[in-house]
Design an enzyme around this catalytic site. Structure first.
Site, PDB file in Angstrom:
ATOM      1  N   ASP A   1     -10.250   3.547   1.977  1.00 20.83           N
ATOM      2  CA  ASP A   1     -10.535   2.997   3.311  1.00 20.83           C
ATOM      3  C   ASP A   1     -11.350   3.963   4.185  1.00 20.83           C
ATOM      4  OD1 ASP A   1      -9.522   0.455   3.127  1.00 20.83           O
ATOM      5  OD2 ASP A   1      -7.540   0.980   3.890  1.00 20.83           O
TER       6      ASP A   1
ATOM      7  N   LYS B   1       0.807  -1.224   0.000  1.00 20.73           N
ATOM      8  CA  LYS B   1       0.000   0.000   0.000  1.00 20.73           C
ATOM      9  C   LYS B   1       0.841   1.276   0.000  1.00 20.73           C
ATOM     10  CE  LYS B   1      -4.260  -1.555   2.220  1.00 20.73           C
ATOM     11  NZ  LYS B   1      -5.185  -1.265   3.322  1.00 20.73           N
TER      12      LYS B   1
HETATM   13  P1  NAP Z   1      -0.800  -2.145  11.114  1.00 25.97           P
HETATM   14  O1  NAP Z   1      -0.469  -0.981  10.269  1.00 25.97           O
HETATM   15  O2  NAP Z   1       0.111  -3.309  11.193  1.00 25.97           O
HETATM   16  O3  NAP Z   1      -1.083  -1.603  12.610  1.00 25.97           O
HETATM   17  C1  NAP Z   1      -1.296  -2.514  13.666  1.00 25.97           C
HETATM   18  C2  NAP Z   1      -1.700  -1.759  14.923  1.00 25.97           C
HETATM   19  O4  NAP Z   1      -2.015  -2.726  15.918  1.00 25.97           O
HETATM   20  C3  NAP Z   1      -0.608  -0.863  15.499  1.00 25.97           C
HETATM   21  O5  NAP Z   1      -1.196   0.282  16.054  1.00 25.97           O
HETATM   22  C4  NAP Z   1      -0.009  -1.759  16.604  1.00 25.97           C
HETATM   23  O6  NAP Z   1       0.533  -1.037  17.671  1.00 25.97           O
HETATM   24  C5  NAP Z   1      -1.252  -2.450  17.102  1.00 25.97           C
HETATM   25  N1  NAP Z   1      -0.914  -3.706  17.773  1.00 25.97           N
HETATM   26  C6  NAP Z   1      -0.449  -4.848  17.205  1.00 25.97           C
HETATM   27  N2  NAP Z   1      -0.261  -5.796  18.155  1.00 25.97           N
HETATM   28  C7  NAP Z   1      -0.618  -5.211  19.339  1.00 25.97           C
HETATM   29  C8  NAP Z   1      -0.642  -5.685  20.681  1.00 25.97           C
HETATM   30  N3  NAP Z   1      -0.284  -6.931  21.000  1.00 25.97           N
HETATM   31  N4  NAP Z   1      -1.074  -4.835  21.661  1.00 25.97           N
HETATM   32  C9  NAP Z   1      -1.457  -3.575  21.348  1.00 25.97           C
HETATM   33  N5  NAP Z   1      -1.455  -3.069  20.079  1.00 25.97           N
HETATM   34  C10 NAP Z   1      -1.037  -3.888  19.096  1.00 25.97           C
HETATM   35  O7  NAP Z   1      -2.229  -2.772  10.674  1.00 25.97           O
HETATM   36  P2  NAP Z   1      -3.425  -2.048   9.882  1.00 25.97           P
HETATM   37  O8  NAP Z   1      -3.286  -2.275   8.437  1.00 25.97           O
HETATM   38  O9  NAP Z   1      -3.608  -0.677  10.401  1.00 25.97           O
HETATM   39  O10 NAP Z   1      -4.659  -2.976  10.339  1.00 25.97           O
HETATM   40  C11 NAP Z   1      -5.114  -2.958  11.668  1.00 25.97           C
HETATM   41  C12 NAP Z   1      -6.368  -3.805  11.787  1.00 25.97           C
HETATM   42  O11 NAP Z   1      -7.423  -3.260  11.000  1.00 25.97           O
HETATM   43  C13 NAP Z   1      -6.185  -5.235  11.320  1.00 25.97           C
HETATM   44  O12 NAP Z   1      -6.851  -6.078  12.200  1.00 25.97           O
HETATM   45  C14 NAP Z   1      -6.854  -5.274   9.966  1.00 25.97           C
HETATM   46  O13 NAP Z   1      -7.422  -6.538   9.683  1.00 25.97           O
HETATM   47  C15 NAP Z   1      -7.974  -4.258  10.155  1.00 25.97           C
HETATM   48  N6  NAP Z   1      -8.371  -3.611   8.892  1.00 25.97           N
HETATM   49  C16 NAP Z   1      -9.651  -3.751   8.495  1.00 25.97           C
HETATM   50  C17 NAP Z   1     -10.077  -3.148   7.331  1.00 25.97           C
HETATM   51  C18 NAP Z   1     -11.491  -3.307   6.891  1.00 25.97           C
HETATM   52  O14 NAP Z   1     -11.804  -3.022   5.736  1.00 25.97           O
HETATM   53  N7  NAP Z   1     -12.375  -3.736   7.770  1.00 25.97           N
HETATM   54  C19 NAP Z   1      -9.171  -2.396   6.550  1.00 25.97           C
HETATM   55  C20 NAP Z   1      -7.852  -2.268   6.994  1.00 25.97           C
HETATM   56  C21 NAP Z   1      -7.462  -2.893   8.173  1.00 25.97           C
HETATM   57  P3  NAP Z   1       2.112  -0.623  17.670  1.00 25.97           P
HETATM   58  O15 NAP Z   1       2.185   0.634  16.868  1.00 25.97           O
HETATM   59  O16 NAP Z   1       2.402  -0.446  19.117  1.00 25.97           O
HETATM   60  O17 NAP Z   1       2.842  -1.781  17.046  1.00 25.97           O
END
Ligand code: NAP
Length: 285
Positions: A107, A71
């Site tokens: 998004d 992305k």
């Molecule tokens: P990302 O960029 O990898 O960000 C992950 C986030 O989760 C970061 O803020 C990270 O915190 C936090 N995190 C991970 N493990 C953690 C833990 N053990 N304790 C506390 N915080 C934790 O991922 P993303 O792309 O933003 O996606 C995030 C979520 O949204 C995913 O579950 C994804 O499936 C969902 N999503 C859904 C849609 C939809 O269309 N519904 C679209 C996009 C994403 P740190 O910064 O501290 O590492």
């Protein structure tokens, strides 16, 4: 589906890609509208990304969706990007428009359309807390700010990432109130949540294989509306806790649906058949 010499091709590039539900959703929509389009998954390794992007133009494709881990990296190979994609620093949809590769991020718009159209929640003037500071959180925070949400609090495990996100938003959207970064968990976070009407989990905590709660469930107070962006599993531990307390809540399927619907509109110029797309997604789960 009859593929012939006039079939238009769209798709999704990612690595890995076999888990994607987008082909089911979009192909069902093309069939429902009788459009001669096909949507295909393309496994693209990071070292092949540039070639793959140039391939969109070379092959005369209509466009593609872009998913993890491309992305951000794909932006370097595009001709134009919307301001929204630049603000978010990520592109999830590419359209080949008059020979130019144009990048969008659907998004945030997908999240808002879900919130307002499906969930009947208007964030205007409401205080919201977003858990997380990754790509999904960025899209949600920007869209809430643009929608004039009362106050947006960003809570993240790595506090510096929450701070960075908020600073980026202040730079990109200077005419809106500043979002507030807080550590997750913290007393400050708990105090803010107490006065929030909307809570969005944009962390990956709760996903399949990472089943846990992103916050202490006792913090879920009466009247709080809860959205978990996770859609696999459909019922996260956070949503179970919210339901136990009788709170209005939803998973991330709606956001997935509407971000796809916005991309569909850009590729075809047609109104997407939302219910057909929703049914395809629900059946896939
Ligand atoms: P990302 O960029 O990898 O960000 C992950 C986030 O989760 C970061 O803020 C990270 O915190 C936090 N995190 C991970 N493990 C953690 C833990 N053990 N304790 C506390 N915080 C934790 O991922 P993303 O792309 O933003 O996606 C995030 C979520 O949204 C995913 O579950 C994804 O499936 C969902 N999503 C859904 C849609 C939809 O269309 N519904 C679209 C996009 C994403 P740190 O910064 O501290 O590492």
């Amino acid at each position: 589906m009859n593929i012939d010499g006039k079939t238009k091709v769209v798709g999704i590039i990612g690595h890995p890609i076999s888990h994607t539900f987008s082909p089911l959703m979009h192909n069902a929509a093309f069939r429902a509208l009788g459009l001669n389009y096909v949507y295909l998954p393309f496994e693209v390794r990071p070292d092949a990304l540039e070639e793959a992007i140039h391939g969109i133009r070379a092959l005369g494709m209509v466009g593609v969706n872009v998913t993890v881990p491309h992305k951000e990296a794909c932006m370097a190979f595009l001709d134009e990007m919307t301001q929204q994609a630049q603000v978010l620093g990520a592109v999830n949809t590419i359209v080949l428009h008059e020979g130019l590769l144009v990048g969008y991020n659907t998004d945030g718009q997908g999240f808002l359309r879900f919130l307002k159209e499906d969930f009947s929640f208007n964030p205007k003037g409401k205080k919201a807390m977003v858990l997380g500071a990754g790509g999904a959180a960025r899209a949600v925070v920007a869209s809430l700010m643009e929608e004039e949400s009362g106050e947006v609090v960003v809570a993240n495990r790595s506090f510096h990432r929450a701070t960075c996100l908020c600073m980026d938003m202040v730079r990109a959207l200077p005419s809106y109130p500043q979002p507030i970064p807080v550590p997750l968990p913290s007393q400050l976070m708990a105090e803010h949540l107490d006065t929030c009407q909307l809570l969005i989990n944009a962390t990956s905590v709760g996903m399949r294989g990472q089943e846990a709660l992103p916050l202490e469930p006792a913090l879920l107070h009466e009247g709080l509306v809860v959205v978990d962006l996770i859609y696999n599993p459909a019922q996260t531990m956070l949503l179970v806790e919210a339901q136990k307390r009788g709170l209005k809540c939803a998973n991330g399927l709606g956001m997935l649906l509407y971000q796809g619907a916005v991309a569909f509109e850009k590729w075809t110029g047609q109104h997407p058949p939302i219910e057909v797309m929703r049914k395809a997604l629900e059946e896939a789960f």
